[in-house]
Design an enzyme around this catalytic site. Structure first.
Site, PDB file in Angstrom:
ATOM      1  N   CYS A 117      -3.969 -12.120   4.060  1.00 48.54           N
ATOM      2  CA  CYS A 117      -5.420 -12.044   4.242  1.00 48.54           C
ATOM      3  C   CYS A 117      -5.987 -12.999   3.207  1.00 48.54           C
ATOM      4  O   CYS A 117      -5.968 -12.704   2.015  1.00 48.54           O
ATOM      5  CB  CYS A 117      -5.965 -10.638   4.015  1.00 48.54           C
ATOM      6  N   CYS A 143      -9.235 -11.392   1.313  1.00 54.79           N
ATOM      7  CA  CYS A 143      -9.083 -10.297   0.350  1.00 54.79           C
ATOM      8  C   CYS A 143      -7.737  -9.628   0.548  1.00 54.79           C
ATOM      9  O   CYS A 143      -6.726 -10.164   0.114  1.00 54.79           O
ATOM     10  CB  CYS A 143     -10.242  -9.299   0.450  1.00 54.79           C
ATOM     11  N   SER A 144      -7.667  -8.495   1.222  1.00 55.92           N
ATOM     12  CA  SER A 144      -6.398  -7.773   1.275  1.00 55.92           C
ATOM     13  C   SER A 144      -6.250  -6.962   2.557  1.00 55.92           C
ATOM     14  O   SER A 144      -5.627  -5.909   2.548  1.00 55.92           O
ATOM     15  CB  SER A 144      -6.289  -6.853   0.064  1.00 55.92           C
ATOM     16  N   CYS A 145      -6.812  -7.435   3.667  1.00 61.28           N
ATOM     17  CA  CYS A 145      -6.706  -6.692   4.926  1.00 61.28           C
ATOM     18  C   CYS A 145      -5.241  -6.520   5.298  1.00 61.28           C
ATOM     19  O   CYS A 145      -4.438  -7.444   5.150  1.00 61.28           O
ATOM     20  CB  CYS A 145      -7.451  -7.426   6.038  1.00 61.28           C
TER      21      CYS A 145
HETATM   22 FE    FE Z   1      -9.256  -8.678   3.811  1.00 63.42          FE
END
Ligand code: FE
Length: 199
Positions: A107, A110-112
């Protein structure tokens, strides 16, 4: 709970833990949530949701060609067949490694990450270095994870977001024809389903 693209920084995590604790206390005091419901929520994410779920999905796909096809066609419905659904898994796309293609998930914003099948993302997945480099130089990044791919193999990088999250269906290792689904699931690693390891 919706997933917003606020950026996470590991050094802030202890501060976040304190704020979470304070928030939790206020919510309980104001009767917005009860302690049992919170405990349940924590238990789900600490014990019941994790890469062991994704491993069962992979083992089933390796063993059942019709399930594999359903999984590739519609990741959400197919994983729900095994009881894995919900928060952060509403839009799941499964991408299959083959002799020609190796898939990697990131991602960049961010951190999906697909929580119902993989649990919470590892720290490196959220790091700026991984997020930026795997797009620019995937082959080098995979090399640092210990994967050497033949030059003929194409690397495909999938950028997750709040609307679409990816999971890699690794290639079934050779010599596992005799194994049942439980034994197969034990071979499948979290990183194998992100694409930063081979199974
Ligand atoms: Fe994300």
């Amino acid at each position: 709970m919706s997933h917003d693209h606020n950026h996470e920084h590991d050094e802030e995590e202890s501060g976040i833990a304190l704020r979470v604790k304070a928030l939790e206390q206020i919510l309980i005091e104001k009767n917005v949530v009860n302690a049992e419901a919170l405990d349940e929520f924590v238990d789900i994410f600490e014990n019941r949701v994790g890469p062991q779920n994704g491993a069962r999905v992979v083992a089933r796909a390796w063993s059942d060609p019709k399930f594999r096809q359903r999984l590739l066609d519609n990741g959400v419905d197919a994983t729900a067949e095994l009881g894995f659904s919900g928060l952060q898994g509403e839009h799941l796309k499964v991408v299959e490694n083959t002799d020609e293609v190796h898939n990697v998930v990131v991602c960049t914003l961010c951190s999906c990450y697909p929580w119902p099948v993989l649990g919470l993302p590892p720290v490196w997945y959220k790091s700026q270095a991984y997020r930026s480099r795997v797009v620019r130089e995937p082959k080098q990044v995979l090399l640092e994870f210990g994967i050497t791919l033949p030059d003929s193999k194409k690397i495909r990088v999938w950028d997750s977001n709040a609307d679409l999250r990816y999971m890699v269906l690794p290639q079934r290792p050779e010599g596992t024809e005799h194994l049942g689904q439980d034994a197969l699931a034990e071979l499948v690693t979290r990183d194998g389903m992100i694409g930063t390891a081979l199974v």
